[in-house]
Structures are given as structure tokens and as C-alpha cells.
Design an enzyme around this catalytic site. Structure first.
Site, short mmCIF file in Angstrom:
data_model
loop_
_atom_site.label_atom_id
_atom_site.label_comp_id
_atom_site.label_asym_id
_atom_site.label_seq_id
_atom_site.Cartn_x
_atom_site.Cartn_y
_atom_site.Cartn_z
N SER A 177 1.57 -1.00 -2.46
CA SER A 177 0.25 -0.47 -2.11
C SER A 177 0.07 -0.10 -0.64
O SER A 177 -0.96 0.47 -0.28
CB SER A 177 -0.86 -1.45 -2.52
N LYS A 180 -0.92 3.43 0.23
CA LYS A 180 -2.31 3.87 0.41
C LYS A 180 -2.62 4.22 1.86
O LYS A 180 -3.56 4.99 2.12
CB LYS A 180 -3.27 2.81 -0.12
N SER A 374 -7.76 -2.23 -2.43
CA SER A 374 -6.51 -1.68 -2.98
C SER A 374 -6.75 -1.05 -4.34
O SER A 374 -6.13 -1.40 -5.35
CB SER A 374 -5.43 -2.76 -3.08
#
Length: 541
Positions: A177, A180, A374
Site C-alpha cells: 500500500s 498509494k 489506506s
């Protein structure tokens, strides 16, 4: 100076500079066609909606599919609020600085109060820059923890972007993640910070038909305002997503004013291209990626599960919900809604205005939210907005190409970077640690103030988002709680952490730790937290 030499000094005054933010905004919206065509609405443009509260990288939890588990604290603040005005809108209010959020865990500590606006970034503190030797001495013991497995890392001066120390810092690794961060930087670089995603209803191509046009806003909600939570906290006037009920009320009122009480409904998904199904689609960590959905496609909009069940067809479900809301307001909707392109060009001339329209929170706030919690669904939506802004197909492939293109333009070394999505769910993504620190340094740079929401959206250690339940008393890094802001990442066998920390001398550092290990995820995360904590506890000279 050793790892513990400056902890007491730091408590004397540098930590406060880590919280809060001032955002530069410009006053446009994203229409469903991708053009920046209308001013942002004031309160009344949307109502409160539901948001993610977990890192949905896709490991652990139910069926072994869930990622980082820390329940989100309060989401970031936005500058648009809930309201009841169903028709036209005037100029927007001035954007306000986001407040530090709290935790939704019972008995959790309150988040630190907002202080100066990233003082360690916005001015020259005169603090000495750590040396490679000092960093090596400070980090050696923490990096030797075998639970980290294969570990690569980078430490940079956030103010200048200068790499200070690392190991394997230029070696591509699975980012999970922390992908991102790339999506967020590209979005804020290409799209005005106070642009808003626009969902509207127009007259259809056939007589008696109306078309619900998806604008790419997955946060659009069907929930009443008092039932909305974002990251475990009630939505406020700034974080409140657009309301499907408000859109139905506007549309019903307009239709009745035109003497129409019976319509057929269809819906337009033309904003996006390509397959809507993520390679790692499981119907929980992420739904189909389509430009029309409500409550991120959750079967239960109020679900607090890490990876909630998602509806099989989010667009059809959204259209059915909208039809029910119209019927509740006295409009007869015949037949079953089906996909259909809205008439082009979009009706904007006098007398041909949309039958109703609502607007998301600002892009700056959406970016903060997707980082704090997230949020995979929102990350993929923002990646497609990057593609639209870059005139690329709004698909997984087009979004990855657009993000890569924009980061290259910003001077990020993309030679070792591989992007397949915007969320980090794809295990084939690859980013070197030094690239992650470069992204964070860009967000901290005075040359790029519009990127600052990337830093303010990072979870705060021990308090918010996916770091809410980390940096506790048994972690070995409790002294760093409240002093570190970082994006987490978890996939099977992969754990990552990339963020910022103010060292004991008041210097803001960017760091990235990337691991591949067979150790339990919680054990690996705690080891990474200790690495970051050592950075915060020293001057490292």
C-alpha cells in the site's frame, strides 16, 4: 550522537511541528467527462458518507486476505459540508486546515493537538543533517532484527531530498500500500486540490428517460448523515461525502417542476475504460472499479469489518438504490435500470442544466483519506482521475501509465518502478525505497505546496489510521508515538513503512523500510516501527 541521545530534547518543542497543514486550493470540479468546468459548491453540495478505516492491502484477517489491521482514527478534514440546498450553488467557503484526528479504540489516547504547519519543512530550522555514520550506528541494532527478513531501506533529508543512508535503496521491492504515495503525488500534481468529483443526473437520450452519470466518486453515500463514519469517527462538515438521497431529492423536485412524475432510469459508466476487475479482486478488499457506486460497493454500508463484503455489480446496485429514493419522493420509475451513455455534449446551457448534481469532498481531502485509511477503492478511483487528467484511458493500464508519466515529469527516477494499479494490491508492483523517500520529499518541498496533503494524510503513529494500534507500550517504539507519520503496506510476506519523522535535532527526515519475511505480520511491523523510532530518537551525527 547515539540513538537515545536526543529524546528528551525532542520532547521540548520540535514534535508539535509535525501536525496540521495549510492547503492551497483553486476552485474547480472534476466533471464526469474529466474537464475542469465548474466552481466547487459550498455546503449543500453533498451530505455525509461512509469511508474505509483499514489498510486493505489484502493479507490476513478473514480468510487470510486482509492487510494492516489498525482501525482508523478520525479522517482528515475537508472544506465542504452537509447541507439541504437541492438546487444551484454559490462560491465555496475558504478551505480550513485539517485537525489532528483521534482513535476510535476504546480508551485510546487523544491525538496531539494541531501545532505549527509542518514547521520542520516550511522553514530552515538550522538543525544539523544526520550523517551516514551516525545513522548506521543508530539503526544497526534495529535493522539486525531477524523478523525483518530481507530488508531494504532508505533515509533522506525531507527538506532537500538528499539521500543520507540506505541499504538496497535503489533495489525495487514490493511496495504494497505504499504504492498509494505514488498515486497521491500524481493526483495532487495534476488535479487542483479543491477539485471535486461530480455525480449528476441528466435527461436521457430517449424521451422519458433520465441518466445517472457516474463521476468516479466511490464515497457517494446512501446513508443518512447521522450514520456516517470515516475511519471510525463521525463525518464532519469537511469530510462529508456526497449524498445519493440529496441527488434524488434534487432530481425529483426538478422533474415535478417540469410536470414529470414517471421516468425510466439508466446509468452512464463511460468515464472509465477497460476491465473493472482488479487482478486480486476478492469481493472484499476491493469491489469492481466502476465510476458509479455508493458506499464503496459495501453490502452493508455501515460495516466496520476490515474487508467487508462488496456487491457483485456496484453500478447496478447504485442505480437501484437511486430508483428507490426517487420512488420514495413520488417519482414512478419504470423497468429496471441498465447501462446507457448520456447524451453528448453534457447539457449545461441555460434551461438544460442537470436535473440534479452532487459533489465529493475536495481531491486534497480524498487524498488524505485514502492515505490515512489506506482505502483501496478510493485509491483506484483517484488513479483513474489521474488518467483522465493526463488524457490516458481511465483503466488500470492507463492509470498506471499516467501516474508513471507524471512522476517522471516531476523528476522521480522511475527506471526501477513497475506500477500495475493505484492501490498496491497488485503483487507485481515494484518501487525502490529511495523512490518512496523521493516522493515524500516532493510532498515536503516548498516548490510543491499543493502536494502537502500527502504528508498530512499520513497516519500518525499510535493515534490515527492504520498506525492507530501500533507504537504501543509493548512495541519497543512507544516513545515515537505521535512523532512519526507513515504509510503502511502489507501483502502476504511483505511489510512496508514509509513516512516522515522529526529527529532529536529538529530535522525532518523521510524514510522507507521494505521487507519480505516469513515472520508474522505483527512481529515484522513492530520491528519496522522500532527502526523508525530509532530515527526519531537521535541526531545521528
Amino acid at each position: 550522537m547515539g540513538a537515545g541521545g536526543g529524546a528528551a530534547r525532542r520532547r521540548g518543542g520540535t514534535a508539535a511541528g509535525l501536525f496540521g497543514a495549510a492547503l492551497l486550493v483553486v476552485g474547480t470540479v472534476l466533471t464526469s467527462g474529466g474537464a475542469y468546468a465548474q466552481p466547487s459548491p459550498p455546503p449543500g453540495g453533498h451530505s455525509a458518507g461512509h469511508g474505509e478505516d483499514e489498510d486493505h492491502d489484502g493479507q490476513g484477517g478473514r480468510d487470510g486476505r486482509k492487510g494492516d489491521h489498525g482501525k482508523g482514527g478520525a479522517g482528515p478534514r475537508s472544506n465542504d459540508g452537509p447541507g439541504a440546498e437541492p438546487t444551484r450553488r454559490a462560491a465555496p467557503p475558504v478551505a480550513s486546515a485539517p485537525a489532528a484526528g483521534g482513535s476510535d479504540a476504546p480508551g485510546a489516547r487523544p491525538a496531539p493537538a494541531p501545532g505549527a504547519v509542518l514547521a520542520a519543512v516550511d522553514g530552515d530550522t538550522g538543525a544539523a543533517v544526520p550523517t551516514a555514520q551516525g545513522l548506521q550506528q543508530a539503526l544497526a541494532a534495529a535493522l539486525a532484527d531477524k523478523s525483518l527478513g530481507e530488508v531494504t531501506f532508505a533515509v533522506a533529508d525531507a527538506g532537500t531530498g538528499q539521500l543520507l543512508y540506505g541499504s538496497g535503496e535503489n533495489t525495487p521491492a514490493t511496495p504494497a500500500s505504499t504504492t498509494k504515495l505514488a498515486t497521491a503525488i500524481a493526483a495532487l500534481s495534476l488535479i487542483p486540490g479543491d477539485a471535486r468529483l461530480h455525480t449528476r443526473v441528466v435527461r436521457g437520450a430517449d424521451p422519458g428517460t433520465i441518466t445517472l452519470v457516474g463521476g468516479g466518486d466511490p464515497t457517494l453515500t446512501a446513508l443518512p448523515a447521522d450514520q456516517v463514519q470515516i475511519g471510525g469517527q463521525p463525518a464532519d462538515a469537511d469530510t462529508a461525502p456526497a449524498s445519493l438521497d440529496l441527488l434524488a431529492r434534487q432530481t425529483a423536485d426538478t422533474l415535478k417542476s417540469l410536470g414529470t412524475t414517471t421516468v425510466r432510469l439508466d446509468y452512464d459508466l463511460s468515464l472509465y475504460a477497460g476491465s473493472p476487475q482488479h487482478r486480486n479482486h476478492d469481493g472484499q478488499n476491493i469491489a469492481l472499479v466502476v465510476p458509479l457506486m455508493v458506499d464503496e460497493g459495501r453490502v452493508d454500508p455501515k460495516s466496520r469489518e476490515d474487508a467487508p463484503d462488496r456487491v457483485a455489480d456496484p453500478a447496478a446496485a447504485a442505480a437501484e438504490t437511486f430508483a428507490a429514493l426517487l420512488r420514495a419522493r413520488g417519482i414512478t420509475v419504470t423497468g429496471k435500470a441498465a447501462p446507457a451513455a448520456a447524451p453528448a455534449p453534457a447539457p449545461t446551457a441555460s434551461g438544460q442544466a442537470p436535473l440534479g448534481d452532487v459533489f465529493s469532498p475536495t481531491v486534497a481531502r480524498l487524498v488524505e483519506r485514502l492515505l490515512t485509511t489506506s482505502d483501496n477503492q478510493l485509491a483506484e478511483a483517484m488513479a483513474r482521475q489521474v488518467a483522465v487528467a493526463a488524457h490516458q484511458p481511465a483503466s488500470f493500464e492507463g492509470a498506471a501509465a499516467a501516474v508513471t508519466q507524471e512522476l517522471t515529469r516531476l523528476g522521480v527516477p522511475m527506471g526501477g518502478v513497475v506500477l500495475n494499479d493505484g492501490s498496491g494490491l497488485h503483487p507485481g508492483n515494484a518501487i525502490p525505497p529511495a523512490v518512496l523517500t523521493r516522493l515524500l520529499a516532493l510532498a515536503a518541498s516548498e516548490q510543491h505546496p499543493t502536494l502537502r496533503p500527502v504528508l498530512t494524510g499520513l497516519p500518525v503513529a499510535g493515534f490515527t489510521g492504520t498506525l492507530n494500534k501500533r507504537y504501543g507500550s509493548g512495541s519497543g517504539a512507544a516513545d515515537a508515538a505521535g512523532l512519526i507519520r507513515a504509510k503502511t503496506g502489507t501483502l502476504n510476506g511483505v511489510n512496508t513503512l514509509a513516512g516522515t519523522v522529526v529527529d532529536a535535532d529538529g530535522r525532518l527526515l523521510a524514510f522507507a523500510v521494505m521487507t519480505r519475511t516469513t515472520a508474522p505480520a505483527d512481529t515484522a511491523r513492530a520491528a519496522m516501527d522500532r527502526v523508525a523510532g530509532r530515527l526519531g530518537g537521535c541526531g545521528c551525527h
